[in-house]
Design an enzyme around this catalytic site. Sequence first.
Site, mmCIF file in Angstrom:
data_model
loop_
_atom_site.group_PDB
_atom_site.id
_atom_site.type_symbol
_atom_site.label_atom_id
_atom_site.label_comp_id
_atom_site.label_asym_id
_atom_site.label_seq_id
_atom_site.Cartn_x
_atom_site.Cartn_y
_atom_site.Cartn_z
ATOM 1 N N ASP A 92 0.850 -1.190 0.000
ATOM 2 C CA ASP A 92 0.000 0.000 0.000
ATOM 3 C C ASP A 92 0.886 1.242 0.000
ATOM 4 O O ASP A 92 1.637 1.485 0.950
ATOM 5 C CB ASP A 92 -0.892 -0.022 1.246
ATOM 6 C CG ASP A 92 -1.931 1.098 1.243
ATOM 7 O OD1 ASP A 92 -1.902 1.938 0.322
ATOM 8 O OD2 ASP A 92 -2.764 1.121 2.163
ATOM 9 N N GLU A 100 -2.579 0.345 -4.407
ATOM 10 C CA GLU A 100 -2.498 -0.914 -3.674
ATOM 11 C C GLU A 100 -2.373 -2.096 -4.631
ATOM 12 O O GLU A 100 -2.975 -2.098 -5.701
ATOM 13 C CB GLU A 100 -3.733 -1.110 -2.791
ATOM 14 C CG GLU A 100 -3.955 -0.011 -1.762
ATOM 15 C CD GLU A 100 -5.185 -0.272 -0.907
ATOM 16 O OE1 GLU A 100 -5.393 -1.437 -0.497
ATOM 17 O OE2 GLU A 100 -5.948 0.683 -0.656
#
Length: 407
Positions: free
Chosen positions: A7, A104
């Site tokens: 992330d 992500e």
Amino acid sequence: MDVLHCDLNNFYASVEQTLNPELKGKYIAVSGNPLARSGIILAKNTAAKQMGVQTGEPIWQAKQKCPELVCVLPHFEYYVHFSKRVREIYERYTDRVEGFGLDECWLDVTHSKIFGTPFEIAEKIRAEVKRETGLTISVGVSFTKTFAKLGSDLKKPDATTVISRDNYREVVWKLPVADMLLIGKRTAAKLNEMGIYTLGDLANGSVVALKKRFGIVGERLYKSARGEDEDEVRNASAEREIKSVSHGTTALRDMITYADADKVIFYLSDMVATRLRRYGYIGDVVHLYIRYNDLTHEGKQHKIKATNVCDDIYRTASKLLRDIWKGKADKPLRSLTVSVAGLYEVYLGAQTSLFDVIDGKDEQLEYSIDRIRKKYGFNAITRASILDNDLLSNKLFSEEDLLPFKR
């Protein structure tokens, strides 16, 4: 299965700070343009977050919390560029890379032992991303996609968290149910009504009761909380299935009549229909989503004969508007979104004339419009009904708007 969830930390704001070093050390937010009535916070850096700035709140409200907040307009082309650069780093370690938005990705490193343990791979990736792009990532390491996602959320920014088969009960089960992927505020509230507050409660609850309340989704939530979900990480070259095509906009002023809203709906229907045709789809479910000027919202959908024609989508969306909004008698509207789901691919043989498989004049007209726009640009031909209005910006149309997915 050994899974990483990577992330990018404060992605939009971090890219802006990388592009403009003068922003480093300041309270930064990426926001819409207040003059265009889209003045909300889209993203913020860690410093702004610590001052209480939240994504989705109006700029004026954010600046009350953080008077020194510096707001910058978004540069989506740069976000796409950095996202691709980071993804190229991921693909050095595995071809099993599945994106989840621009910032992500899940990585399946089960067969990447030549690079070390999953934790060691995560550490190497974090170092390479920082060195080559100036950005930082948080990485969750686990044996399911759900737990890997939870891991990357636990320590931010710039950290690696391992959730293993040995420690997941201690790490995961104490977390509130809303922390898990697929559980939004409404689902969390319904789970709370059942006496389920933590992921441990969910994992040790009654799967029969969950299925009765939520259907097949209930069983999926139950298995995910127990570490039993078996969703695989898709191959990097595999395209994500398109489930719907949508387009939305915030009007330049509040919409207070059906005539106001219909102009915007017609524009949105045109964009959705154009994108459907460009990517070879028809759809049979039209959904209208409305947001009032107090930022409350609601929506409704209706099933129709499968189509990719603007007028079909517009007529249905306009009827939905009248079903859920009372015009002047109700609250003014701030923004609208039209979407089409229930998609089917349209297969056209290479030797088949397009007009041979299109029965109606409306379809022929719209494909003709597509050809003109493809050759001369989208703005070469415009619907008369949306000309000269004070609701839509003259700069709304762009080729980027015709991409199959939202940015």
